[in-house]
Design a protein around this motif. Structure first.
Motif, PDB file in Angstrom:
ATOM      1  N   VAL A 147      22.445  28.679   9.865  1.00  0.00           N
ATOM      2  CA  VAL A 147      22.199  27.256  10.083  1.00  0.00           C
ATOM      3  C   VAL A 147      23.008  26.796  11.291  1.00  0.00           C
ATOM      4  CG1 VAL A 147      22.367  24.956   9.080  1.00  0.00           C
ATOM      5  CG2 VAL A 147      21.830  26.926   7.621  1.00  0.00           C
ATOM      6  N   PRO A 148      22.341  26.263  12.339  1.00  0.00           N
ATOM      7  CA  PRO A 148      23.110  25.731  13.470  1.00  0.00           C
ATOM      8  C   PRO A 148      23.960  24.543  13.043  1.00  0.00           C
ATOM      9  CG  PRO A 148      20.783  26.011  14.026  1.00  0.00           C
ATOM     10  CD  PRO A 148      20.895  26.161  12.545  1.00  0.00           C
ATOM     11  N   SER A 154      27.401  28.326  14.404  1.00  0.00           N
ATOM     12  CA  SER A 154      26.413  28.491  13.338  1.00  0.00           C
ATOM     13  C   SER A 154      27.105  28.881  12.044  1.00  0.00           C
ATOM     14  CB  SER A 154      25.374  29.549  13.719  1.00  0.00           C
ATOM     15  OG  SER A 154      25.994  30.814  13.906  1.00  0.00           O
ATOM     16  N   MET A 155      26.393  28.658  10.927  1.00  0.00           N
ATOM     17  CA  MET A 155      26.970  28.924   9.618  1.00  0.00           C
ATOM     18  C   MET A 155      25.992  29.724   8.766  1.00  0.00           C
ATOM     19  SD  MET A 155      27.886  26.237   6.552  1.00  0.00           S
ATOM     20  CE  MET A 155      26.157  26.196   6.048  1.00  0.00           C
ATOM     21  N   ARG A 156      26.530  30.708   8.049  1.00  0.00           N
ATOM     22  CA  ARG A 156      25.771  31.438   7.035  1.00  0.00           C
ATOM     23  C   ARG A 156      26.577  31.407   5.744  1.00  0.00           C
ATOM     24  NH1 ARG A 156      23.999  37.236   9.233  1.00  0.00           N
ATOM     25  NH2 ARG A 156      22.937  37.243   7.197  1.00  0.00           N
ATOM     26  N   SER A 157      25.945  31.033   4.665  1.00  0.00           N
ATOM     27  CA  SER A 157      26.640  30.951   3.385  1.00  0.00           C
ATOM     28  C   SER A 157      26.589  32.292   2.666  1.00  0.00           C
ATOM     29  CB  SER A 157      26.019  29.868   2.513  1.00  0.00           C
ATOM     30  OG  SER A 157      24.637  30.137   2.299  1.00  0.00           O
ATOM     31  N   PHE A 158      27.605  32.567   1.887  1.00  0.00           N
ATOM     32  CA  PHE A 158      27.619  33.765   1.057  1.00  0.00           C
ATOM     33  C   PHE A 158      26.837  33.483  -0.232  1.00  0.00           C
ATOM     34  CE2 PHE A 158      31.316  34.490   3.739  1.00  0.00           C
ATOM     35  CZ  PHE A 158      31.204  35.846   4.034  1.00  0.00           C
ATOM     36  N   ASP A 168      31.649  30.104   3.194  1.00  0.00           N
ATOM     37  CA  ASP A 168      30.679  30.144   4.286  1.00  0.00           C
ATOM     38  C   ASP A 168      31.304  30.847   5.478  1.00  0.00           C
ATOM     39  OD1 ASP A 168      28.701  28.504   2.904  1.00  0.00           O
ATOM     40  OD2 ASP A 168      30.083  26.826   3.257  1.00  0.00           O
ATOM     41  N   LEU A 169      30.445  31.486   6.267  1.00  0.00           N
ATOM     42  CA  LEU A 169      30.907  32.187   7.467  1.00  0.00           C
ATOM     43  C   LEU A 169      30.438  31.433   8.696  1.00  0.00           C
ATOM     44  CD1 LEU A 169      32.324  34.787   8.544  1.00  0.00           C
ATOM     45  CD2 LEU A 169      30.036  35.779   8.743  1.00  0.00           C
TER      46      LEU A 169
END
Length: 232
Positions: A147-148, A154-158, A168-169
């Motif tokens: 997700v921008p 940007s973010m990617r959730s675990f 979140d990363l």
């Protein structure tokens, strides 16, 4: 008769010897006062705080760390160490001031927001590097969609139920930033960002809310790394 008259007319001189003695005492006291004034120390006693920076060896890598930034008193010495924990004011990146006394009435007040970035330097002993963990471990637990957030971040959730549940990363390329952050709950979320410098790993911790100025945070971590370990 004449002799008796002459002796009786001679004036008494009983105080004649006292004047030189008094004058001598005054001069001696003045001399002692002058010597005491010249020899009296003009410096004031103060507590020796030691050097501002301490050279420490962690994992065979030399770091020059600010003594006032070391959070654990037993770590405040030079030479080889397994780990050193530090704290810096943000955004000034200066060592924090000594803690002030807190009264019982102040304990119940709302906590102040975190204004420090924490750094732990520890020997990695050839453990998996942060870069390798990003490539091989995290992808197993991350949701596939990124997700921008803003300005290249940007973010990617675990995924729920994984080892990094409720985290979140966040990643960015320019400037480089990789941070694993807990989510806001009863306490504000915190972020963890790692980097390897020769035989040691540096772990930075800061509030998740700072990611609204993530470029400044990335620059701060770069500055602290450069200040404590000059590149050869």
């Amino acid at each position: 008769m004449t002799m008796f008259s002459v002796r009786s007319a001679r004036p008494s001189n009983g105080h004649g010897h006292a004047v030189p003695i008094i004058l001598g005492c005054v001069l001696a006291a003045a001399a002692i006062a002058l010597v005491a004034y010249l020899l009296w120390p003009t410096w004031r006693a103060s507590t020796f705080k030691g050097p501002e920076r301490l050279p420490v060896s962690i994992g065979g890598t030399v770091f020059n760390v600010p003594a006032a930034a070391i959070r654990v008193k037993i770590q405040r010495h030079t030479g080889p160490q397994e780990r050193v924990d530090l704290g810096f004011e943000y955004p000034s990146l200066t060592p924090p001031e000594a803690p002030h006394h807190v009264s019982a009435d102040q304990i119940d007040q709302a906590p102040h927001p975190i204004d420090r970035i924490f750094v732990s330097i520890s020997a990695h002993h050839d453990a998996m590097s942060p870069e390798m963990r990003l490539k091989t471990i995290y992808p197993r637990y991350l949701n596939p969609t990124a997700v921008p957030v803003q300005d290249g971040l940007s973010m990617r959730s675990f995924r729920a139920g994984t080892a990094y549940d409720m985290e979140d990363l966040f990643t960015a390329e320019q400037p480089l930033l990789v941070a694993r952050c807990t989510r806001d709950a009863a306490t504000p979320g915190m972020c963890l960002s790692e980097r390897r410098v020769e035989g040691a790993d540096l772990i930075f911790r800061f509030p998740r809310g700072w990611l609204s100025q993530w470029q400044d945070v990335a620059a701060a971590m770069e500055r602290l790394t450069a200040q404590m370990h000059a590149a050869k």
